[in-house]
Design an enzyme around this catalytic site. Structure first.
Site, PDB file in Angstrom:
ATOM      1  N   GLU A   1      34.368  39.325  40.245  1.00 50.85           N
ATOM      2  CA  GLU A   1      34.253  38.420  39.298  1.00 50.85           C
ATOM      3  C   GLU A   1      35.007  37.261  39.083  1.00 50.85           C
ATOM      4  O   GLU A   1      34.658  36.274  38.926  1.00 50.85           O
ATOM      5  CB  GLU A   1      34.294  39.270  37.653  1.00 50.85           C
ATOM      6  CG  GLU A   1      33.073  40.068  37.256  1.00 50.85           C
ATOM      7  CD  GLU A   1      32.958  41.465  38.124  1.00 50.85           C
ATOM      8  OE1 GLU A   1      33.911  41.671  38.884  1.00 50.85           O
ATOM      9  OE2 GLU A   1      32.417  42.436  37.660  1.00 50.85           O
TER      10      GLU A   1
ATOM     11  N   ASP B   1      33.133  41.760  32.706  1.00 47.34           N
ATOM     12  CA  ASP B   1      32.977  42.233  30.992  1.00 47.34           C
ATOM     13  C   ASP B   1      32.082  43.462  30.954  1.00 47.34           C
ATOM     14  O   ASP B   1      31.613  43.621  29.851  1.00 47.34           O
ATOM     15  CB  ASP B   1      32.444  40.737  30.530  1.00 47.34           C
ATOM     16  CG  ASP B   1      31.366  40.252  30.971  1.00 47.34           C
ATOM     17  OD1 ASP B   1      30.779  41.168  32.131  1.00 47.34           O
ATOM     18  OD2 ASP B   1      30.778  39.119  30.652  1.00 47.34           O
TER      19      ASP B   1
END
Ligand SMILES: CC/C=C\C=C\CC(=O)SCCNC(=O)CCNC(=O)[C@H](O)C(C)(C)COP(=O)(O)OP(=O)(O)OC[C@H]1O[C@@H](n2cnc3c(N)ncnc32)[C@H](O)[C@@H]1OP(=O)(O)O
Length: 273
Positions: A146, A154
């Site tokens: 990410e 997340d």
């Protein structure tokens, strides 16, 4: 298990084995996680959880990879569509729905074994860290990717990975996004076992799943529930929880059956959930 899914496939290992494969099934996109995936995955897990024939679930990927993470076109369209609302509320709701889809793995009372070969990237790590057991082949490779997409992960990696590999290791992997091998995943404790080939991995995962499927389903479900609950409680609270759970469950006929079977040197026959 009548329902048809576009991003997933469910296959029973063999009749009455109690072992069911839940397969990420979009090999042309390297099992990238699509919008359909996020609505289908929790439904599939719910269906498996509520089917008394299912004792253990093996999560794997079709084709050469386990999962290439979120579908990059979904990531683009999510960011673009929610940008227009201004408040970020729409995006927050979308993220939380995606988080829920991953957490469905923990909500499912039956144990889930992740069988990882090839790539396990970004959203793939979110998924495997929510599974109960992880195994991989040596050619598997992992990345908490990410950060390279200008994102903080997340969907659960930043919450669950530190509990699995330790805070310092999780911090390093998430901040660098570096790719690490199946062997290193074993050294870090991300997977409990690593195998020379994909074939050996599949055989071993089957063996482990079948071994769990011979146990009392009530005891297996109880063990998963207590371990996960206790992870988020103090030791005292966890002990209190298991005392309450077992005070109801010790009354189950499975306990008598297990003791009798040991005495009579035979395999126990346990009741279904
Ligand atoms: C709200 C936010 C919530 C969640 C956020 C999660 C973040 C993440 O998941 S970050 C990780 C994103 N993923 C990636 O960066 C991985 C990208 N893919 C790859 O690195 C490689 O494809 C591979 C997985 C290593 C596999 O390599 P290879 O076997 O050589 O295949 P390719 O030729 O690269 O790919 C074939 C085909 O699949 C398409 N594809 C691969 N990954 C994705 C993806 N994640 N999303 C969409 N499409 C993907 C690739 O573009 C190719 O398409 P063609 O049309 O055939 O060219």
């Amino acid at each position: 298990m009548e329902e048809k899914y576009s991003s997933l496939e469910i296959v029973e290992e063999s009749p009455n084995s109690g072992v069911f494969f839940l397969i990420l099934n979009r090999p042309s996109r390297r099992n990238a996680l699509s919008r359909e995936f996020f609505s289908e995955f929790p439904k599939a897990l719910h269906a498996l959880d509520h089917n008394p024939e299912v004792k253990v679930i093996v999560l794997s990927g079709a084709g050469d990879h386990f999962c290439s993470g979120i579908d990059l076109s979904l990531l683009g369209s999510t960011a673009a569509s929610s940008g227009s609302s201004g408040s970020g509320e729409t995006l927050r709701r979308e993220i939380m729905a995606m988080q829920d889809a991953v957490t469905a793995l923990e909500r499912c009372r039956k144990p889930v074994i992740a069988s990882v070969h090839g790539a396990c990237i970004g959203g793939g790590i979110d998924i495997v860290t929510a599974c109960d057991i992880r195994m991989c082949s040596e050619e598997a490779f992992f990345s908490v990717k990410e950060v390279d997409l200008a994102l903080a992960a997340d969907l659960g990696t930043l919450q669950r990975l530190p509990l699995i590999v330790g805070f310092g290791n999780a911090m390093e992997l998430a901040l660098t996004g570096r790719t690490f091998s199946g062997k290193e995943a074993k050294e870090l404790g991300l997977v409990s076992r690593v195998f020379l080939s994909k074939h050996d991995l599949h055989q071993a995962v089957r063996d482990v799943a079948q071994a769990i499927a011979t146990k009392s389903p009530l005891a297996v479900v109880g063990t998963k529930t207590v371990l996960l609950k206790s992870r988020d409680l103090t030791v005292d609270q966890g002990l209190d929880y298991v005392a309450t759970l077992n005070s109801a469950r010790l009354l189950s006929p499975d306990l008598t059956e297990a003791v009798m079977a040991q005495k009579q040197k035979r395999k126990p026959v346990f009741s279904k959930l």
